[in-house]
Design an enzyme around this catalytic site. Sequence first.
Site, mmCIF file in Angstrom:
data_model
loop_
_atom_site.group_PDB
_atom_site.id
_atom_site.type_symbol
_atom_site.label_atom_id
_atom_site.label_comp_id
_atom_site.label_asym_id
_atom_site.label_seq_id
_atom_site.Cartn_x
_atom_site.Cartn_y
_atom_site.Cartn_z
ATOM 1 N N ALA A 61 0.826 -1.213 0.000
ATOM 2 C CA ALA A 61 0.000 0.000 0.000
ATOM 3 C C ALA A 61 0.858 1.260 0.000
ATOM 4 O O ALA A 61 0.641 2.173 -0.810
ATOM 5 C CB ALA A 61 -0.932 -0.013 1.220
ATOM 6 N N GLU A 62 1.853 1.310 0.892
ATOM 7 C CA GLU A 62 2.688 2.516 0.948
ATOM 8 C C GLU A 62 3.535 2.670 -0.310
ATOM 9 O O GLU A 62 3.755 3.782 -0.784
ATOM 10 C CB GLU A 62 3.581 2.527 2.190
ATOM 11 C CG GLU A 62 4.383 3.803 2.270
ATOM 12 C CD GLU A 62 4.660 4.296 3.671
ATOM 13 O OE1 GLU A 62 5.346 5.322 3.775
ATOM 14 O OE2 GLU A 62 4.194 3.685 4.647
ATOM 15 N N SER A 63 3.991 1.567 -0.871
ATOM 16 C CA SER A 63 4.768 1.625 -2.112
ATOM 17 C C SER A 63 3.933 2.195 -3.245
ATOM 18 O O SER A 63 4.417 3.022 -4.032
ATOM 19 C CB SER A 63 5.282 0.236 -2.483
ATOM 20 O OG SER A 63 6.134 -0.254 -1.475
#
Length: 139
Positions: A61-63
Site C-alpha cells: 500500500a505505501e509503495s
Amino acid sequence: MINTNIPLDQINAMCANTMMEHLGIEYTEVGEDYLCAKMPVNKTTHQPLGLLHGGASVTLAESLGSAASALMLDPSKAYPVGLEINANHVKSVRDGYVYGKATLVHGGRKTHIWDIRITGEEEQLVCISRLTIAVIERS
C-alpha cells in the site's frame, strides 16, 4: 494528476535494490489518478502461519501511494514521504498474487491522500488502506 507518460519499466526500475524488489512488487498499470501493482504471496511475504503478512500488505500500500505521488511531482522541486498509513486486513491469502490499486483522494500542494485497495486473485478484498503523503519541497 499522475504523469502517465513515464513507462512502467521505468517506474519498476525505481524498485531495484529496495524492499519492493525484495518482496517482488511490480507496478502493472498507471492512470491519471491511480497506480496498480501486484505482489506474490509466498515464503517472502508470509507470516509464520503461512498467510500473507499484514506488514507486506502495508508495504504494498505505501509503495503504491508513494510511487503514485512521485509521479505527480517534478523531482527537481519536490519529493513525497509517507506521513500516516492505516490498514484493515479483511481476508487472508495463502498463495498466488495480491493486486493493489492506489486511487487519489486528494492531490494538494503539501499533501496527497490515497485510498489503496488490495485484492486477491478472485477479486476478493484482502486489505483496505489510506495513506497520507507529505510533499517536501527541495531547497
